[in-house]
Design a protein around this motif. Structure first.
Motif, PDB file in Angstrom:
ATOM      1  N   ASN A  11       0.831  -1.206   0.000  1.00  0.00           N
ATOM      2  CA  ASN A  11       0.000   0.000   0.000  1.00  0.00           C
ATOM      3  C   ASN A  11       0.868   1.259   0.000  1.00  0.00           C
ATOM      4  N   GLU A  12       0.233   2.435   0.099  1.00  0.00           N
ATOM      5  CA  GLU A  12       0.945   3.715   0.060  1.00  0.00           C
ATOM      6  C   GLU A  12       1.946   3.872   1.200  1.00  0.00           C
ATOM      7  N   LYS A  13       1.701   3.200   2.324  1.00  0.00           N
ATOM      8  CA  LYS A  13       2.590   3.293   3.492  1.00  0.00           C
ATOM      9  C   LYS A  13       3.739   2.283   3.414  1.00  0.00           C
ATOM     10  N   ASN A  14       3.887   1.620   2.287  1.00  0.00           N
ATOM     11  CA  ASN A  14       4.903   0.579   2.081  1.00  0.00           C
ATOM     12  C   ASN A  14       4.685  -0.639   2.969  1.00  0.00           C
ATOM     13  N   GLU A  15       3.452  -0.883   3.383  1.00  0.00           N
ATOM     14  CA  GLU A  15       3.101  -2.064   4.165  1.00  0.00           C
ATOM     15  C   GLU A  15       2.689  -3.181   3.208  1.00  0.00           C
ATOM     16  N   ASP A  16       3.205  -4.358   3.440  1.00  0.00           N
ATOM     17  CA  ASP A  16       2.857  -5.512   2.616  1.00  0.00           C
ATOM     18  C   ASP A  16       1.765  -6.334   3.288  1.00  0.00           C
ATOM     19  N   TYR A  17       0.856  -6.843   2.489  1.00  0.00           N
ATOM     20  CA  TYR A  17      -0.152  -7.780   2.960  1.00  0.00           C
ATOM     21  C   TYR A  17      -0.390  -8.797   1.857  1.00  0.00           C
ATOM     22  N   PHE A  18      -1.021  -9.890   2.199  1.00  0.00           N
ATOM     23  CA  PHE A  18      -1.082 -11.039   1.307  1.00  0.00           C
ATOM     24  C   PHE A  18      -2.511 -11.441   0.980  1.00  0.00           C
ATOM     25  N   GLY A  19      -2.655 -12.041  -0.171  1.00  0.00           N
ATOM     26  CA  GLY A  19      -3.950 -12.559  -0.592  1.00  0.00           C
ATOM     27  C   GLY A  19      -3.737 -13.651  -1.627  1.00  0.00           C
ATOM     28  N   THR A  20      -4.821 -14.174  -2.117  1.00  0.00           N
ATOM     29  CA  THR A  20      -4.777 -15.243  -3.106  1.00  0.00           C
ATOM     30  C   THR A  20      -5.488 -14.800  -4.370  1.00  0.00           C
ATOM     31  N   GLY A  21      -4.915 -15.142  -5.497  1.00  0.00           N
ATOM     32  CA  GLY A  21      -5.546 -14.933  -6.785  1.00  0.00           C
ATOM     33  C   GLY A  21      -5.819 -16.277  -7.431  1.00  0.00           C
ATOM     34  N   PHE A  22      -6.761 -16.304  -8.325  1.00  0.00           N
ATOM     35  CA  PHE A  22      -7.141 -17.531  -9.013  1.00  0.00           C
ATOM     36  C   PHE A  22      -7.037 -17.304 -10.512  1.00  0.00           C
ATOM     37  N   ILE A  23      -6.320 -18.191 -11.183  1.00  0.00           N
ATOM     38  CA  ILE A  23      -6.095 -18.044 -12.619  1.00  0.00           C
ATOM     39  C   ILE A  23      -7.258 -18.684 -13.375  1.00  0.00           C
ATOM     40  N   TYR A  24      -7.827 -17.903 -14.265  1.00  0.00           N
ATOM     41  CA  TYR A  24      -8.881 -18.382 -15.162  1.00  0.00           C
ATOM     42  C   TYR A  24      -8.479 -18.057 -16.590  1.00  0.00           C
ATOM     43  N   VAL A  43      -8.667  -7.603  -1.048  1.00  0.00           N
ATOM     44  CA  VAL A  43      -7.251  -7.916  -1.207  1.00  0.00           C
ATOM     45  C   VAL A  43      -6.546  -6.822  -2.006  1.00  0.00           C
ATOM     46  N   LEU A  44      -7.202  -6.326  -3.022  1.00  0.00           N
ATOM     47  CA  LEU A  44      -6.573  -5.386  -3.947  1.00  0.00           C
ATOM     48  C   LEU A  44      -6.898  -3.926  -3.682  1.00  0.00           C
ATOM     49  N   ASN A  45      -7.854  -3.664  -2.819  1.00  0.00           N
ATOM     50  CA  ASN A  45      -8.405  -2.321  -2.659  1.00  0.00           C
ATOM     51  C   ASN A  45      -7.365  -1.242  -2.371  1.00  0.00           C
ATOM     52  N   ARG A  48      -1.015  -0.514  -4.147  1.00  0.00           N
ATOM     53  CA  ARG A  48      -0.365   0.374  -5.120  1.00  0.00           C
ATOM     54  C   ARG A  48       0.586  -0.425  -5.994  1.00  0.00           C
ATOM     55  N   ILE A  49       1.131  -1.509  -5.407  1.00  0.00           N
ATOM     56  CA  ILE A  49       1.996  -2.428  -6.146  1.00  0.00           C
ATOM     57  C   ILE A  49       1.558  -3.842  -5.782  1.00  0.00           C
ATOM     58  N   ILE A  50       1.494  -4.710  -6.782  1.00  0.00           N
ATOM     59  CA  ILE A  50       1.145  -6.114  -6.567  1.00  0.00           C
ATOM     60  C   ILE A  50       2.275  -6.968  -7.135  1.00  0.00           C
ATOM     61  N   PHE A  51       2.788  -7.864  -6.311  1.00  0.00           N
ATOM     62  CA  PHE A  51       3.786  -8.835  -6.758  1.00  0.00           C
ATOM     63  C   PHE A  51       3.109 -10.189  -6.842  1.00  0.00           C
ATOM     64  N   ILE A  73       3.277  -5.430 -10.623  1.00  0.00           N
ATOM     65  CA  ILE A  73       2.230  -4.641 -11.285  1.00  0.00           C
ATOM     66  C   ILE A  73       2.053  -3.361 -10.484  1.00  0.00           C
ATOM     67  N   ILE A  74       2.229  -2.236 -11.126  1.00  0.00           N
ATOM     68  CA  ILE A  74       2.063  -0.938 -10.470  1.00  0.00           C
ATOM     69  C   ILE A  74       0.685  -0.399 -10.821  1.00  0.00           C
ATOM     70  N   ILE A  75      -0.084  -0.055  -9.796  1.00  0.00           N
ATOM     71  CA  ILE A  75      -1.438   0.455  -9.991  1.00  0.00           C
ATOM     72  C   ILE A  75      -1.392   1.977  -9.974  1.00  0.00           C
TER      73      ILE A  75
END
Length: 82
Positions: A11-24, A43-45, A48-51, A73-75
């Motif tokens: 996020n903007e504060k450089n804090e990392d958090y985790f989630g799951t994505g599903f490939i379709y 998860v994505l709300n 700012r950056i998604i790895f 991915i840079i948002i």
């Protein structure tokens, strides 16, 4: 390739958090397809950056060494308004 992917969101504060994505894979016709990664909005709300890291698997569903690829991915703010 596995059909789930670990998402590391920053996020903007450089804090990392985790989630799951599903490939379709959505097929437009017999020859044309579009791969997408689907996740929950919470998860994505604030991201700012998604790895995301992808790797291939063998017939026994084990990762194949040397096939791991990480993408960043840079948002942009304009994209978040849509």
């Amino acid at each position: 390739m596995y059909n789930t992917v670990k998402l590391v969101c920053r996020n903007e504060k450089n804090e990392d958090y985790f989630g799951t994505g599903f490939i379709y894979i959505f097929f437009r016709n017999e020859l044309d397809s579009v791969p997408v990664i689907v996740s929950n909005t919470h998860v994505l709300n604030d991201a700012r950056i998604i790895f995301l890291t992808l790797h291939a698997s063998n017939d026994m569903n084990q990762p194949i060494p040397g096939t791991r690829s990480t993408f960043r991915i840079i948002i942009e703010e304009e994209q978040k308004k849509k």
